[in-house]
Design a protein around this motif. Structure first.
Motif, short mmCIF file in Angstrom:
data_model
loop_
_atom_site.label_atom_id
_atom_site.label_comp_id
_atom_site.label_asym_id
_atom_site.label_seq_id
_atom_site.Cartn_x
_atom_site.Cartn_y
_atom_site.Cartn_z
N LYS A 1 33.23 5.47 30.83
CA LYS A 1 32.05 4.91 30.35
C LYS A 1 31.36 4.46 31.52
CE LYS A 1 29.16 2.77 26.83
NZ LYS A 1 28.44 3.95 26.55
N ASP A 2 31.96 3.41 32.23
CA ASP A 2 31.41 2.95 33.58
C ASP A 2 32.34 3.27 34.67
OD1 ASP A 2 30.75 1.12 35.49
OD2 ASP A 2 30.99 -0.46 34.17
N MET A 3 31.98 4.38 35.25
CA MET A 3 32.38 4.97 36.23
C MET A 3 32.87 4.19 37.66
SD MET A 3 31.90 8.84 35.55
CE MET A 3 32.22 9.58 37.45
N ASP A 4 31.89 3.22 37.69
CA ASP A 4 31.98 2.34 38.99
C ASP A 4 33.22 1.35 38.62
OD1 ASP A 4 29.94 3.67 40.49
OD2 ASP A 4 28.42 2.06 39.69
N LYS A 5 33.26 0.78 37.51
CA LYS A 5 33.99 0.02 37.19
C LYS A 5 35.72 0.48 37.20
CE LYS A 5 35.28 -3.52 33.25
NZ LYS A 5 34.87 -4.01 32.23
N LEU A 6 35.64 1.73 36.57
CA LEU A 6 37.21 2.17 36.74
C LEU A 6 37.25 2.89 38.01
CD1 LEU A 6 37.33 4.11 33.39
CD2 LEU A 6 38.12 1.80 33.91
N GLN A 7 36.51 3.23 38.79
CA GLN A 7 36.67 3.66 40.19
C GLN A 7 37.32 2.36 41.14
OE1 GLN A 7 33.45 5.88 42.40
NE2 GLN A 7 34.68 4.94 44.38
N ILE B 1 38.36 8.06 45.51
CA ILE B 1 37.58 8.56 44.62
C ILE B 1 36.08 8.74 45.24
CG2 ILE B 1 36.38 8.41 42.32
CD1 ILE B 1 39.02 6.60 41.75
N GLN B 2 35.64 10.15 45.19
CA GLN B 2 34.25 10.22 45.64
C GLN B 2 33.71 11.32 44.94
OE1 GLN B 2 35.95 12.03 49.36
NE2 GLN B 2 35.57 13.85 48.75
N GLY B 3 32.26 11.19 44.98
CA GLY B 3 31.40 12.14 44.15
C GLY B 3 31.45 13.46 44.49
N ALA B 4 31.36 14.43 43.53
CA ALA B 4 31.37 15.80 43.78
C ALA B 4 30.03 16.35 44.02
CB ALA B 4 32.26 16.64 42.48
N GLY B 5 28.99 15.61 43.95
CA GLY B 5 27.63 15.97 44.31
C GLY B 5 26.91 16.13 43.07
N PRO B 6 25.44 16.12 42.94
CA PRO B 6 24.84 16.13 41.73
C PRO B 6 24.72 17.50 41.05
CG PRO B 6 23.37 16.38 43.79
CD PRO B 6 24.65 15.92 44.21
N GLU B 7 25.18 18.53 41.74
CA GLU B 7 25.53 19.69 40.93
C GLU B 7 26.56 19.88 39.87
OE1 GLU B 7 27.52 20.45 45.15
OE2 GLU B 7 25.65 19.20 44.25
N TYR B 8 27.36 18.85 39.91
CA TYR B 8 28.62 18.66 39.35
C TYR B 8 28.24 17.48 38.06
CZ TYR B 8 31.12 21.59 42.21
OH TYR B 8 31.40 22.68 43.12
N GLY B 9 26.98 17.11 37.92
CA GLY B 9 26.85 16.07 37.01
C GLY B 9 27.34 14.93 36.88
N GLY B 10 27.32 14.31 37.96
CA GLY B 10 28.00 13.19 38.28
C GLY B 10 29.63 12.94 38.34
N TYR B 11 30.29 14.09 38.34
CA TYR B 11 31.84 14.14 38.39
C TYR B 11 32.45 13.51 39.72
CZ TYR B 11 36.31 16.35 37.50
OH TYR B 11 37.83 16.42 37.21
N ARG B 12 33.36 12.71 39.42
CA ARG B 12 33.94 12.43 40.70
C ARG B 12 35.33 12.86 41.01
NH1 ARG B 12 31.89 5.90 40.21
NH2 ARG B 12 29.67 6.54 39.91
N MET B 13 35.59 13.04 42.38
CA MET B 13 37.13 13.80 42.47
C MET B 13 38.00 12.43 42.81
SD MET B 13 36.49 16.76 42.34
CE MET B 13 38.30 17.39 42.81
N VAL B 14 39.15 12.54 42.08
CA VAL B 14 40.26 11.37 42.36
C VAL B 14 41.23 12.10 43.37
CG1 VAL B 14 42.14 9.99 41.44
CG2 VAL B 14 39.95 10.40 40.08
N ILE B 15 41.30 11.63 44.59
CA ILE B 15 42.37 12.16 45.67
C ILE B 15 43.37 11.08 45.70
CG2 ILE B 15 42.54 12.86 47.89
CD1 ILE B 15 39.14 13.09 47.66
N ASN B 16 44.59 11.63 45.24
CA ASN B 16 45.85 11.13 45.47
C ASN B 16 46.96 11.74 46.31
OD1 ASN B 16 46.63 12.58 43.62
ND2 ASN B 16 47.12 11.06 41.86
N GLY B 17 46.64 12.87 46.99
CA GLY B 17 47.44 13.32 47.62
C GLY B 17 46.74 14.75 48.41
#
Length: 133
Positions: A12-18, A29-45
Motif C-alpha cells: 500500500k505504501d511503496m516508499d515505506k516498504l522500499q 528497488i527501482q521504478g520500472a517506468g510509468p508504462e508499468y503502472g507504478g511497478y518497481r523492480m526488486v533487484i537482489n541478484g
C-alpha cells in the motif's frame, strides 16, 4: 522442473516498504517506468539478462507449511500468497534489524534440525517473510 523465478510484494505504501527492504537486505528497488503502472523492480541478484552467468535452471527452492490462521474466503480480494524465505548470514542479527526498521515478529528465531536457524518477520504492512541462516 518449473522453478520460482520472481516474487512480488503487494504494498500500500511503496516508499515505506522500499525503505524497509533496502535497509534490511540491501536490495536495490527501482521504478520500472510509468508504462508499468507504478511497478518497481526488486533487484537482489543477477537479472534475466545475465542468465548465461548463472547455473543451469536458476531459481529458488521453496516449501509448504501448515497455515497458521484461517483460510481466506473465495470472495476475499486481498492477495493470499506464498512466503519467501531469504538466506542470511546471521538470523538473530537480521531479525533484530528487521524489528528496528519497523517490522514485527511472526515467529521468533528457532533452530530447525538439518536446515538451520529460521525466523519469520512481518514488514510494516504485515507481509510475512522468512529469514534462514
Amino acid at each position: 522442473m518449473n522453478r520460482v523465478v520472481h516474487f512480488e510484494i503487494n504494498a500500500k505504501d511503496m516508499d515505506k516498504l522500499q525503505k524497509f527492504y533496502e535497509g534490511l537486505f540491501g536490495w536495490k528497488i527501482q521504478g520500472a517506468g510509468p508504462e508499468y503502472g507504478g511497478y518497481r523492480m526488486v533487484i537482489n541478484g543477477p537479472g534475466m539478462d545475465k542468465l548465461a552467468d548463472l547455473p543451469k535452471d536458476p531459481g529458488i527452492n521453496g516449501g509448504m507449511t501448515p497455515r497458521a490462521g484461517d483460510m481466506p474466503t473465495s470472495t476475499q480480494t486481498a492477495v493470499n500468497a506464498f512466503v519467501c524465505i531469504i538466506g542470511v548470514a546471521d538470523c538473530d542479527a537480521m531479525f533484530k534489524k528487521g524489528l528496528e526498521l519497523g517490522g514485527s515478529a511472526a515467529y521468533e528465531p528457532m533452530d530447525v534440525p538439518h536446515v538451520g536457524r529460521l525466523a519469520y518477520l512481518k514488514d510494516p504492512e504485515f507481509h510475512v517473510f522468512g529469514i534462514l541462516q
